[in-house]
Design an enzyme around this catalytic site. Structure first.
Site, PDB file in Angstrom:
ATOM      1  N   ASP A 233       8.381   0.970   8.990  1.00 56.27           N
ATOM      2  CA  ASP A 233       6.968   0.579   9.091  1.00 56.27           C
ATOM      3  C   ASP A 233       6.802  -0.289  10.331  1.00 56.27           C
ATOM      4  OD1 ASP A 233       4.312   0.328   8.524  1.00 56.27           O
ATOM      5  OD2 ASP A 233       4.546  -0.763   6.652  1.00 56.27           O
ATOM      6  N   GLU A 253      10.770  -1.599   3.543  1.00 55.71           N
ATOM      7  CA  GLU A 253      10.914  -0.666   2.433  1.00 55.71           C
ATOM      8  C   GLU A 253      10.995   0.786   2.879  1.00 55.71           C
ATOM      9  OE1 GLU A 253       7.652  -0.911  -0.291  1.00 55.71           O
ATOM     10  OE2 GLU A 253       6.195  -1.108   1.316  1.00 55.71           O
TER      11      GLU A 253
END
Length: 367
Positions: A233, A253
């Protein structure tokens, strides 16, 4: 973005979480209390964040942030939340690179204490470019900065990716290899196909997303290159800045092993996503900031690796983001906050730019 209600981000009771956190903390650090427990207004729609202070004569740190896996009964954005994987990634990057990461204190894999696994890390003070309203809109610190200040932040932020990709040892990151056959890029794309199938299971499919997958096959790189540890991300909204210097890199994540350009394409397109929304609202935004050509050139100077096949990777970024947007839209439908239109593609906030990327006319229009 200015008229639709923001989707709910949690179904949990903050007061109940605070009580249970204090009980858990006392077991880890006898006599400690969790005080000032708050849920930030900017909480995301995947893993949740709690902020708190440790009250203890000798706390390892005073201010903490807790990352809690999503409530599995709350129509989660992603199929699963592997907090252990995220914790291990942060420890690896902190130990083996010079990127600034928060100090990770504890991992709790038992869902019993708070209802889901979580980890606790140091809370780093600073400021983050906002998502709502996006930093490309007027009225926030990054938009109000000078061109020189924004260029400094851009250079430092691209530098984070360059150092991560060059320094993180892939040999120690086998746990980030995605399942499946073929090379790392094939596995990455196939993981997104599985995610899309999960999102639309029993619901209207998206012809636009499926056309984007078809277009990816046409643009597939002849040589994807050696995979590196990808942040996943990779965007400035996941960085804490002191002034205009990065002091904490957050949200790991989606980390995985993949070609360098997967991170680069995400960083470039996620800025364009905000810039396009801003321009559509009648504001100029920040058209000179994080331009694709500048990001690619800066990364090449720092690493010696010239980014390639970026039409593929920016389309892939927009496709990945579209799947997330579709899931969030269906989540709003689930909670009665929206209804499904006749054309499900319009549930994707950036359907116009995704269609332009599929048709190969997006970058000519923005240059």
């Amino acid at each position: 973005m200015t008229t639709k209600p923001r989707p709910r981000t949690s179904t949990r009771d903050p007061e109940d979480l605070a009580r249970r956190l204090t009980v858990w903390l006392d077991l880890r650090l006898p006599g400690a209390k969790a005080t000032g427990v708050t849920v930030p207004a900017s909480n995301g729609m995947s893993s949740e964040t709690l902020l708190f202070e440790i009250e203890h004569p000798e706390p390892p740190v005073r201010a903490c942030a807790l990352r809690l896996a999503a409530d599995p009964s709350a129509y989660t954005v992603f199929p699963s939340y592997d907090l252990t994987r995220q914790y291990r990634t942060m420890r690896l990057v902190a130990d083996r690179t010079d990127l600034p990461l928060p100090r990770v204190l504890w991992l709790e894999e038992d869902p019993g204490p708070l209802g889901a696994p979580f980890f606790v890390m140091e809370r780093v003070e600073g400021r983050v470019p906002p998502d709502v309203m996006p930093y490309t809109y007027e009225g926030n610190w990054l938009h109000a900065a000078t061109d020189t200040e924004r260029e400094h932040l851009e250079a430092a932020s691209v530098g984070l990716l360059a150092r991560l990709h060059d320094q993180a040892p892939v040999s120690e990151a086998d746990f980030l290899a995605l399942p499946g056959d073929g090379d790392a890029l094939h596995r990455h794309v196939e993981s997104q196909r599985r995610y899309y199938d999960w999102v639309v299971d029993g619901l209207a499919r998206s012809p636009l997303i499926e056309a984007a997958f078809d277009r990816l096959a046409d643009l597939w790189p002849r040589e994807p290159g050696t995979p590196v540890l990808n942040w996943g991300d990779a965007r400035i909204g996941n960085v804490v800045y002191d002034g205009f210097d990065p002091v904490a890199v957050l949200d790991w994540e989606m980390a995985a092993l993949a070609p360098r350009e997967v991170d680069l394409g995400w960083a470039v397109y996620l800025h364009r996503f905000f810039q396009d929304l801003t321009a559509a609202s009648g504001q100029p935004g920040l058209p000179a900031f994080l331009r694709r050509d500048r990001v690619e050139a800066r990364y090449a100077r720092l690493t010696g690796h010239i980014p390639r096949d970026m039409e593929f990777y920016t389309l892939y970024a927009a496709l990945r983001h579209a799947i997330v947007m579709l899931r969030i839209a269906y989540r709003q439908v689930h909670f009665g906050e929206a209804s499904v239109p006749a054309d499900p593609d319009t549930l994707i906030l950036h359907h116009g730019s995704l269609r332009a990327l599929v048709q190969g006319r997006y970058w000519d229009a923005v240059r």
